[in-house]
Design a protein around this motif. Structure first.
Motif, PDB file in Angstrom:
ATOM      1  N   VAL A 130       0.839  -1.199   0.000  1.00  0.00           N
ATOM      2  CA  VAL A 130       0.000   0.000   0.000  1.00  0.00           C
ATOM      3  C   VAL A 130       0.877   1.254   0.000  1.00  0.00           C
ATOM      4  O   VAL A 130       1.813   1.365   0.790  1.00  0.00           O
ATOM      5  CB  VAL A 130      -0.939   0.026   1.219  1.00  0.00           C
ATOM      6  N   VAL A 131       0.565   2.152  -0.932  1.00  0.00           N
ATOM      7  CA  VAL A 131       1.244   3.444  -0.951  1.00  0.00           C
ATOM      8  C   VAL A 131       0.183   4.506  -0.695  1.00  0.00           C
ATOM      9  O   VAL A 131      -0.800   4.607  -1.434  1.00  0.00           O
ATOM     10  CB  VAL A 131       1.941   3.696  -2.306  1.00  0.00           C
ATOM     11  N   ALA A 132       0.355   5.257   0.382  1.00  0.00           N
ATOM     12  CA  ALA A 132      -0.628   6.283   0.749  1.00  0.00           C
ATOM     13  C   ALA A 132      -0.043   7.659   0.497  1.00  0.00           C
ATOM     14  O   ALA A 132       1.121   7.926   0.819  1.00  0.00           O
ATOM     15  CB  ALA A 132      -1.009   6.127   2.215  1.00  0.00           C
ATOM     16  N   ILE A 152       4.135   5.697   3.158  1.00  0.00           N
ATOM     17  CA  ILE A 152       3.258   6.863   3.340  1.00  0.00           C
ATOM     18  C   ILE A 152       4.010   8.143   2.990  1.00  0.00           C
ATOM     19  O   ILE A 152       5.057   8.439   3.572  1.00  0.00           O
ATOM     20  CB  ILE A 152       2.734   6.941   4.795  1.00  0.00           C
ATOM     21  N   TYR A 153       3.477   8.850   2.012  1.00  0.00           N
ATOM     22  CA  TYR A 153       4.046  10.149   1.641  1.00  0.00           C
ATOM     23  C   TYR A 153       3.139  11.247   2.176  1.00  0.00           C
ATOM     24  O   TYR A 153       1.916  11.167   2.048  1.00  0.00           O
ATOM     25  CB  TYR A 153       4.139  10.283   0.116  1.00  0.00           C
ATOM     26  N   THR A 154       3.736  12.241   2.769  1.00  0.00           N
ATOM     27  CA  THR A 154       2.915  13.355   3.257  1.00  0.00           C
ATOM     28  C   THR A 154       3.358  14.646   2.582  1.00  0.00           C
ATOM     29  O   THR A 154       4.531  14.827   2.269  1.00  0.00           O
ATOM     30  CB  THR A 154       3.064  13.539   4.785  1.00  0.00           C
ATOM     31  N   ASP A 155       2.376  15.489   2.369  1.00  0.00           N
ATOM     32  CA  ASP A 155       2.640  16.773   1.746  1.00  0.00           C
ATOM     33  C   ASP A 155       1.732  17.799   2.425  1.00  0.00           C
ATOM     34  O   ASP A 155       0.691  17.431   2.970  1.00  0.00           O
ATOM     35  CB  ASP A 155       2.323  16.666   0.241  1.00  0.00           C
ATOM     36  N   LEU A 156       2.133  19.030   2.372  1.00  0.00           N
ATOM     37  CA  LEU A 156       1.288  20.073   2.937  1.00  0.00           C
ATOM     38  C   LEU A 156       0.551  20.790   1.821  1.00  0.00           C
ATOM     39  O   LEU A 156       1.002  20.818   0.684  1.00  0.00           O
ATOM     40  CB  LEU A 156       2.145  21.084   3.713  1.00  0.00           C
ATOM     41  N   ALA A 157      -0.613  21.324   2.157  1.00  0.00           N
ATOM     42  CA  ALA A 157      -1.391  22.069   1.171  1.00  0.00           C
ATOM     43  C   ALA A 157      -2.109  23.195   1.902  1.00  0.00           C
ATOM     44  O   ALA A 157      -2.313  23.115   3.112  1.00  0.00           O
ATOM     45  CB  ALA A 157      -2.391  21.131   0.509  1.00  0.00           C
ATOM     46  N   PRO A 158      -2.512  24.234   1.169  1.00  0.00           N
ATOM     47  CA  PRO A 158      -3.293  25.278   1.836  1.00  0.00           C
ATOM     48  C   PRO A 158      -4.661  24.719   2.252  1.00  0.00           C
ATOM     49  O   PRO A 158      -5.097  23.700   1.717  1.00  0.00           O
ATOM     50  CB  PRO A 158      -3.465  26.352   0.755  1.00  0.00           C
TER      51      PRO A 158
END
Lengths: 165, 279
Positions: B72-74, B127-133
């Motif tokens: 699983v890639v989230a 698990i990849y995390t990114d920020l967004a407005p």
């Protein structure tokens, strides 16, 4: 479409044509990467195999867990070429048939022909569809390998195409 | 500041894992049906019939589309104005674990690449995390089967290499993979950035609808050209020959360095699986 009864015999195999679509009915074994490694290690060290492969057909699959009331989970073929390094030795010990997906190496093709064996391909990515062709399923060796355990399956009208043989 | 309980993250991750594994993407299913109409090879048509029926059986019987229920890639895009109570990554993994246990999905993860002992939970995930407005959390779960993962490729081209050379590389990659990655495939290509960026782009490219086109004109024509050449390979469905080897080609690009031109080719099977929800 021709119906083929398992176990295979060299006579049945000699009558198969590459590219021919067939329906397989009868008993087969399942084994994939980890089980192959164990079988080969056992053969190399002269130990007895937990299951006889003489005259058998091995289906390269690692099924999903079985839901209550079902025979088996999804059980489509895995890529056969990963088993290429193990196959010639199994053929020498009497393996007659394999079911999987994808091409085989030149060495394996030669070994299959020399042994008078056959390699079938079936439909990859159709594990739910193929599960309906499985009538019985039992884990018979290497239970600790979980999905990679060796199972005995009874299949009925299981679609396959003669690839090498 | 909006607060999201981690239990909602867990539930969402679980639901997305189940949805992705049991229900074929609508765009892929439509493309398979269109391929069935177009295909003339009898054996490829028989295979397509089974693949289309497989999707219906999977949905009805809650069986996975493919037994390789993947790693699983989230992908998480977390709004900067949202506060998550608890450990967000743990919450995602908990949901994945629940889906694989309760959903009768296959556990395919081994503890270490050289140890190879099955963890029995299908964890860890990637698990990849990114920020967004904003104050939303965008969660996408991709199910990565390895029949096709093993066919994917990267190459560091020279900066002055041509688009044609990239095209040749993508087509050759699909040709070399043959029937192993379960064609008809969906080919994601990442061009530019660094090695890892190109790979990441190639992975995310297949989230686009399979019949879509890049909005950048020269990239769109590259996609079209590659798709045509791949289908001219006549590998066909599961190697049975015929007109349809790929359902689509999707390219994502990113600026890169004056000295380089990284390219990644992500060959994804006809059971390309992912699901997304914004909470």
């Amino acid at each position: 479409m021709r119906k083929i009864c398992l176990p295979l015999t060299k006579q049945i195999i000699s009558d198969l044509k590459p590219g021919e679509e067939v329906l397989l009915t009868g008993s087969i074994l399942t084994a994939r990467d980890a089980a192959h490694k164990r079988l080969i290690d056992a053969l190399k060290s002269g130990k007895e195999l937990p299951v006889s492969i003489k005259g058998e057909t091995i289906y390269y699959t690692g099924p999903t867990p079985t839901r209550p009331g079902e025979v088996i989970g999804s059980c489509g073929p895995t890529t056969s070429s990963r088993m290429d390094g193990f196959t010639p030795i199994l053929l020498k010990h009497g393996l007659l048939g394999m079911i999987g997906k994808g091409e085989r190496s030149v060495e394996v093709k030669k070994a299959i022909k020399k042994a008078g064996a056959v390699y079938f391909v079936t439909i990859g990515g159709a594990g739910a569809y193929l599960s309906e062709k499985v009538k019985e399923s039992e884990i018979i060796a290497y239970k600790d390998l979980r999905t990679e355990s060796i199972r005995k399956l009874v299949i009925e009208d299981f679609p396959a195409i003669v690839s090498i043989g | 500041m909006r607060t999201v309980e981690n239990i909602l993250i867990t539930k969402t991750a679980k639901d997305l894992c189940l949805k992705a594994n049991l229900k074929l993407r609508e765009d892929i299913l439509s493309a398979l049906k269109a391929a069935r109409e177009k295909e003339r090879s009898l054996k490829s048509r028989h295979m397509l019939d089974a693949i289309i029926e497989n999707a219906a059986i999977a949905k009805k019987k809650k069986l996975p589309i493919c037994q390789d229920t993947g790693m699983v890639v989230a992908y998480l895009k977390v709004g900067q104005e949202v506060k998550v109570r608890g450990d967000i990554k743990k919450a995602v993994e908990k949901g994945i674990g629940q889906a694989y246990k309760e959903g009768y999905l296959r556990k395919s993860i081994v503890s270490g690449p050289l140890v190879r002992k099955n963890t029995g939970t299908n964890l860890p995930a990637i698990i990849y995390t990114d920020l967004a407005p904003g104050s939303r959390i965008d969660i996408r779960i991709a199910i990565k089967g390895f029949g096709c993962e093993n066919a994917s490729k990267t190459r560091m081209f020279k900066p002055m290499d041509t688009a044609r050379a990239i095209e040749d590389f993508v087509v050759a990659s699909v040709k070399e993979a043959g029937s192993r990655p379960c064609p008809p495939v969906y080919v994601g290509v990442g061009i530019g950035g660094t090695l890892d960026k190109a790979v990441s782009l190639s992975k995310q490219a297949i989230f686009r609808k399979v019949n879509g086109r890049s909005k950048v004109q020269h990239i769109a024509s590259l996609e079209k050209g590659i798709l045509k050449r791949i289908n001219n390979l006549k590998i066909g469905v599961m190697g049975m020959g015929g007109k349809v080897t790929a359902l689509g080609v999707s390219i994502l690009t990113y600026p890169t360095h004056i000295a380089g031109l990284p390219v990644a080719v992500n060959i994804s099977c006809h059971a390309t699986r992912d699901a997304r929800k914004v909470i």
